[in-house]
Design a protein around this motif. Structure first.
Motif, PDB file in Angstrom:
ATOM      1  N   ALA A   1       0.842  -1.198   0.000  1.00 54.47           N
ATOM      2  CA  ALA A   1       0.000   0.000   0.000  1.00 54.47           C
ATOM      3  C   ALA A   1       0.875   1.246   0.000  1.00 54.47           C
ATOM      4  O   ALA A   1       0.603   2.211  -0.729  1.00 54.47           O
ATOM      5  N   GLU A   2       1.929   1.242   0.799  1.00 53.40           N
ATOM      6  CA  GLU A   2       2.848   2.379   0.823  1.00 53.40           C
ATOM      7  C   GLU A   2       3.561   2.501  -0.517  1.00 53.40           C
ATOM      8  O   GLU A   2       3.738   3.600  -1.036  1.00 53.40           O
ATOM      9  N   LEU A   3       3.976   1.366  -1.099  1.00 50.69           N
ATOM     10  CA  LEU A   3       4.662   1.400  -2.392  1.00 50.69           C
ATOM     11  C   LEU A   3       3.730   1.891  -3.495  1.00 50.69           C
ATOM     12  O   LEU A   3       4.154   2.637  -4.383  1.00 50.69           O
ATOM     13  N   ASP A   4       2.468   1.471  -3.451  1.00 51.03           N
ATOM     14  CA  ASP A   4       1.519   1.952  -4.447  1.00 51.03           C
ATOM     15  C   ASP A   4       1.350   3.464  -4.341  1.00 51.03           C
ATOM     16  O   ASP A   4       1.298   4.167  -5.348  1.00 51.03           O
ATOM     17  N   GLU A   5       1.277   3.941  -3.110  1.00 54.14           N
ATOM     18  CA  GLU A   5       1.144   5.388  -2.900  1.00 54.14           C
ATOM     19  C   GLU A   5       2.386   6.125  -3.412  1.00 54.14           C
ATOM     20  O   GLU A   5       2.276   7.119  -4.134  1.00 54.14           O
ATOM     21  N   VAL A   6       3.549   5.602  -3.084  1.00 56.79           N
ATOM     22  CA  VAL A   6       4.796   6.219  -3.552  1.00 56.79           C
ATOM     23  C   VAL A   6       4.890   6.126  -5.071  1.00 56.79           C
ATOM     24  O   VAL A   6       5.292   7.077  -5.747  1.00 56.79           O
ATOM     25  N   ARG A   7       4.495   4.981  -5.636  1.00 55.91           N
ATOM     26  CA  ARG A   7       4.525   4.794  -7.089  1.00 55.91           C
ATOM     27  C   ARG A   7       3.612   5.808  -7.776  1.00 55.91           C
ATOM     28  O   ARG A   7       3.968   6.405  -8.792  1.00 55.91           O
ATOM     29  N   ARG A   8       2.418   6.031  -7.219  1.00 56.33           N
ATOM     30  CA  ARG A   8       1.505   7.017  -7.801  1.00 56.33           C
ATOM     31  C   ARG A   8       2.107   8.417  -7.736  1.00 56.33           C
ATOM     32  O   ARG A   8       1.997   9.187  -8.689  1.00 56.33           O
ATOM     33  N   GLU A   9       2.759   8.748  -6.619  1.00 59.36           N
ATOM     34  CA  GLU A   9       3.390  10.066  -6.492  1.00 59.36           C
ATOM     35  C   GLU A   9       4.508  10.236  -7.520  1.00 59.36           C
ATOM     36  O   GLU A   9       4.605  11.278  -8.173  1.00 59.36           O
ATOM     37  N   VAL A  10       5.331   9.203  -7.688  1.00 56.87           N
ATOM     38  CA  VAL A  10       6.433   9.272  -8.658  1.00 56.87           C
ATOM     39  C   VAL A  10       5.894   9.398 -10.076  1.00 56.87           C
ATOM     40  O   VAL A  10       6.413  10.182 -10.882  1.00 56.87           O
ATOM     41  N   GLU A  11       4.842   8.650 -10.403  1.00 55.10           N
ATOM     42  CA  GLU A  11       4.251   8.751 -11.737  1.00 55.10           C
ATOM     43  C   GLU A  11       3.681  10.138 -11.977  1.00 55.10           C
ATOM     44  O   GLU A  11       3.803  10.700 -13.066  1.00 55.10           O
TER      45      GLU A  11
ATOM     46  N   ASN B   1       6.584  12.391 -12.645  1.00 56.78           N
ATOM     47  CA  ASN B   1       7.097  12.122 -13.999  1.00 56.78           C
ATOM     48  C   ASN B   1       6.214  12.764 -15.060  1.00 56.78           C
ATOM     49  O   ASN B   1       6.712  13.337 -16.030  1.00 56.78           O
ATOM     50  N   ARG B   2       4.882  12.662 -14.884  1.00 55.98           N
ATOM     51  CA  ARG B   2       3.976  13.276 -15.856  1.00 55.98           C
ATOM     52  C   ARG B   2       4.146  14.794 -15.869  1.00 55.98           C
ATOM     53  O   ARG B   2       4.168  15.405 -16.935  1.00 55.98           O
ATOM     54  N   GLN B   3       4.291  15.404 -14.691  1.00 61.07           N
ATOM     55  CA  GLN B   3       4.472  16.854 -14.623  1.00 61.07           C
ATOM     56  C   GLN B   3       5.759  17.273 -15.307  1.00 61.07           C
ATOM     57  O   GLN B   3       5.784  18.227 -16.082  1.00 61.07           O
ATOM     58  N   VAL B   4       6.823  16.540 -15.045  1.00 56.90           N
ATOM     59  CA  VAL B   4       8.118  16.886 -15.637  1.00 56.90           C
ATOM     60  C   VAL B   4       8.085  16.698 -17.141  1.00 56.90           C
ATOM     61  O   VAL B   4       8.563  17.542 -17.903  1.00 56.90           O
ATOM     62  N   SER B   5       7.519  15.588 -17.601  1.00 56.77           N
ATOM     63  CA  SER B   5       7.502  15.337 -19.042  1.00 56.77           C
ATOM     64  C   SER B   5       6.622  16.353 -19.760  1.00 56.77           C
ATOM     65  O   SER B   5       6.964  16.809 -20.848  1.00 56.77           O
ATOM     66  N   SER B   6       5.506  16.735 -19.186  1.00 56.36           N
ATOM     67  CA  SER B   6       4.651  17.734 -19.840  1.00 56.36           C
ATOM     68  C   SER B   6       5.319  19.103 -19.822  1.00 56.36           C
ATOM     69  O   SER B   6       5.213  19.857 -20.789  1.00 56.36           O
TER      70      SER B   6
END
Length: 176
Positions: free
Chosen positions: A57-67, A70-75
């Protein structure tokens, strides 16, 4: 685990000896030990699965934050930050502005006036620098007659050692 003292264990052991009997007591204790081991194993498996679910659950939360990052940086980098295109646009607008201001001065009186450029005067001509003066070569000094002794006649003037050195061989080019 159950927080029992040795006295309580002795009382339970005495009651078990009377109720179960000395013949079946080792078998009963073995069964109780096996059941206790199973309960401990189940408890540790449950705790391990619970901890793993928490980590996921913590990894999913961290994974969502990282994604999201990444989307903000790429855009941001794909659309807003393009230095070459920015320079092209600035040069294009500057050239177009120069062309429009040149056409306005050529004949149309109703065109937008070009910004005034201050005249600094004629561009001064730079004269080439003179070549630096080299020091004069060492003079050839003749031997004075008073320094000559008997049997020595004044001879030709002595030449400095640098003048007596043989000429260096010409350098051969690397291409030959």
């Amino acid at each position: 685990m159950f927080d029992m003292s040795w006295g309580e264990v002795m009382v339970i052991g005495g009651v078990a000896l009377i109720v179960i009997g000395p013949k079946d007591l080792p078998k009963a204790l073995r069964t109780v030990g096996q059941m206790t081991a199973k309960v401990r194993r189940l408890a540790s498996e449950f705790q391990g699965q619970f901890n793993e679910a928490m980590r996921e659950a913590e990894l999913d939360e961290v994974r969502r934050e990282v994604e999201g990052i990444n989307r903000q940086v790429s855009s941001a980098t794909s659309s807003a930050f393009n230095p070459i295109q920015t320079i092209r646009d600035e040069l294009k607008t500057a050239v177009e502005a120069k062309a429009v201001s040149g056409e306005g001065n050529a004949g149309a009186s109703d065109a937008v006036p070009a910004p005034a450029v201050e005249e600094a005067g004629p561009i001064p001509q730079i004269e080439p620098m003179p070549e630096p003066a080299l020091p004069p070569p060492d003079p050839v000094v003749p031997i004075p007659p008073d320094l000559t002794g008997p049997g020595l006649e004044p001879g030709p003037a002595e030449v400095p050692a640098a003048a007596n050195a043989p000429e260096p061989a010409p350098l051969k080019s690397a291409q030959a």
